[in-house]
Design an enzyme around this catalytic site. Structure first.
Site, PDB file in Angstrom:
ATOM      1  N   SER A  28      24.092  43.047  26.510  1.00 50.59           N
ATOM      2  CA  SER A  28      25.299  42.605  25.816  1.00 50.59           C
ATOM      3  C   SER A  28      26.042  43.763  25.156  1.00 50.59           C
ATOM      4  CB  SER A  28      24.937  41.559  24.755  1.00 50.59           C
ATOM      5  OG  SER A  28      26.104  41.202  24.021  1.00 50.59           O
ATOM      6  N   LEU A  29      27.359  43.776  25.331  1.00 45.70           N
ATOM      7  CA  LEU A  29      28.223  44.756  24.680  1.00 45.70           C
ATOM      8  C   LEU A  29      28.831  44.215  23.384  1.00 45.70           C
ATOM      9  CD1 LEU A  29      30.135  46.250  27.756  1.00 45.70           C
ATOM     10  CD2 LEU A  29      28.148  47.182  26.547  1.00 45.70           C
ATOM     11  N   SER A  30      28.423  43.027  22.983  1.00 39.54           N
ATOM     12  CA  SER A  30      28.955  42.468  21.735  1.00 39.54           C
ATOM     13  C   SER A  30      28.690  43.370  20.533  1.00 39.54           C
ATOM     14  CB  SER A  30      28.366  41.072  21.490  1.00 39.54           C
ATOM     15  OG  SER A  30      28.870  40.148  22.429  1.00 39.54           O
ATOM     16  N   LYS A  79      24.765  28.006  24.806  1.00 44.13           N
ATOM     17  CA  LYS A  79      26.058  27.514  24.331  1.00 44.13           C
ATOM     18  C   LYS A  79      26.065  26.017  24.036  1.00 44.13           C
ATOM     19  CE  LYS A  79      28.670  31.204  26.580  1.00 44.13           C
ATOM     20  NZ  LYS A  79      29.757  31.545  27.519  1.00 44.13           N
ATOM     21  N   ASP A 115      35.502  31.577  23.930  1.00 42.52           N
ATOM     22  CA  ASP A 115      35.616  31.936  25.345  1.00 42.52           C
ATOM     23  C   ASP A 115      36.965  31.512  25.910  1.00 42.52           C
ATOM     24  OD1 ASP A 115      33.148  33.151  25.621  1.00 42.52           O
ATOM     25  OD2 ASP A 115      32.134  31.327  26.284  1.00 42.52           O
ATOM     26  N   GLY A 140      29.527  24.540  34.848  1.00 43.69           N
ATOM     27  CA  GLY A 140      28.757  24.449  33.611  1.00 43.69           C
ATOM     28  C   GLY A 140      29.572  24.764  32.375  1.00 43.69           C
ATOM     29  N   TYR A 227      29.132  40.324  33.616  1.00 43.27           N
ATOM     30  CA  TYR A 227      29.164  41.787  33.573  1.00 43.27           C
ATOM     31  C   TYR A 227      27.760  42.276  33.264  1.00 43.27           C
ATOM     32  CZ  TYR A 227      28.813  41.743  28.451  1.00 43.27           C
ATOM     33  OH  TYR A 227      28.371  41.572  27.149  1.00 43.27           O
TER      34      TYR A 227
END
Length: 293
Positions: A28-30, A79, A115, A140, A227
């Protein structure tokens, strides 16, 4: 690149701690984006980490958080379960049936789904203004976000590409926002204005049948939300056949900016966040420079 993203679930010495949870989550790039925002906003008492959490362990992990843990970014597969644990939720989260954001409010959690905003702004930034005919691969949680984003961007029809049948709740949502719904089998690619893939790259088949775009017509767009492992097969084939690519990291930037606003109450420093992202992604493909472990 800002450092300091910790593989941890606790708040350490920070006054306010946020984190991204998911499984997998190591790619994750968060943290890069949120830490860049904190630095630009001079929020010295804020920290952001990452934690590997699956659905089975979500309740225990959430219940174990303390008052300093004030915000969570949720990636797959969390989610839907995240929304089920919220005490309040935004209209977008309720409509899509999932949340990628939890923000502490009093003794409970408020759920939101950024999102949708991320997809809308990523498409808009690529010049995708009139995508009336759309294709969504998968049905989904992320597909439902894509549906709402497409409706907000002017789409009139959505075709779901699935192995069997699209999830009924996703079809109902698409119809409720005014979209005409069609279904196609995996690998049967109609010519549309925009394709949004929400499934793992390995799930896609029949890429040899992806249509070529026609020179001098309005650009047709592909957004692969996945990604982390370099350019996906869909991205490579689409580019070779004249499609305009929107990287999943473009979506990530805008959904993270919205999360910063929700978690900190501050206006997100989009330029600084964009610069931080640019330092860790391939400028040609918009994918991380370091492959997913």
């Amino acid at each position: 690149m800002l450092s300091g993203a910790r593989d941890t679930g606790n708040s350490g010495g920070a006054a306010h701690h946020c984190a991204v949870w998911g499984s997998p989550v190591s790619h994750s790039l968060s943290p890069t984006l949120h830490l860049a925002a904190y630095a630009a906003l001079r929020l010295s008492g804020w920290d952001y980490g990452r934690r590997q959490v699956d659905v089975a362990g979500f309740d225990e992990a959430l219940d174990g958080l303390g008052p300093r843990d004030v915000g969570l970014s949720l990636t797959l597969p969390l989610k839907e379960v995240a929304l089920s644990r919220a005490t309040t939720a935004s209209e977008t989260a309720v409509a899509t049936g999932n949340a990628n954001t939890l923000v502490r409010r009093g003794e409970g959690w408020h759920a939101d789904n950024t999102d949708v905003e991320g997809i809308e702004l990523a498409l808009l930034g690529a010049g995708c203004h009139e995508a009336t005919e759309s294709l969504v691969v998968g049905s989904g949680a992320t597909a439902r976000s894509a549906v709402v984003a497409l409706a907000g961007s002017g789409a009139r029809r959505v075709t779901f590409m699935v192995r069997d049948r699209p999830r009924p709740e996703t079809v109902r949502l698409a119809e409720s926002v005014g979209l005409v719904v069609e279904t196609t089998t995996m690998g049967d690619w109609p010519l549309v204005d925009v394709i949004i893939s929400t499934v793992p790259p390995a799930s896609l088949v029949g890429l040899d049948d992806l249509p070529h775009t026609v020179r001098d017509e309005s650009p047709r767009t592909v957004l692969d939300v996945v990604y982390g492992g370099g350019p996906t097969p869909l991205q490579r084939v689409a580019r070779a056949r004249g499609w305009l690519l929107v990287a999943g990291t473009d979506m990530l930037l805008h959904q993270a900016a919205a999360q910063v606003r929700l978690m900190t109450g501050c206006r997100p420093p989009l330029q600084e966040m964009s610069d931080a992202l640019a330092s860790v992604v391939d400028p040609e493909w918009g994918t991380p420079l370091r492959p997913t472990p």
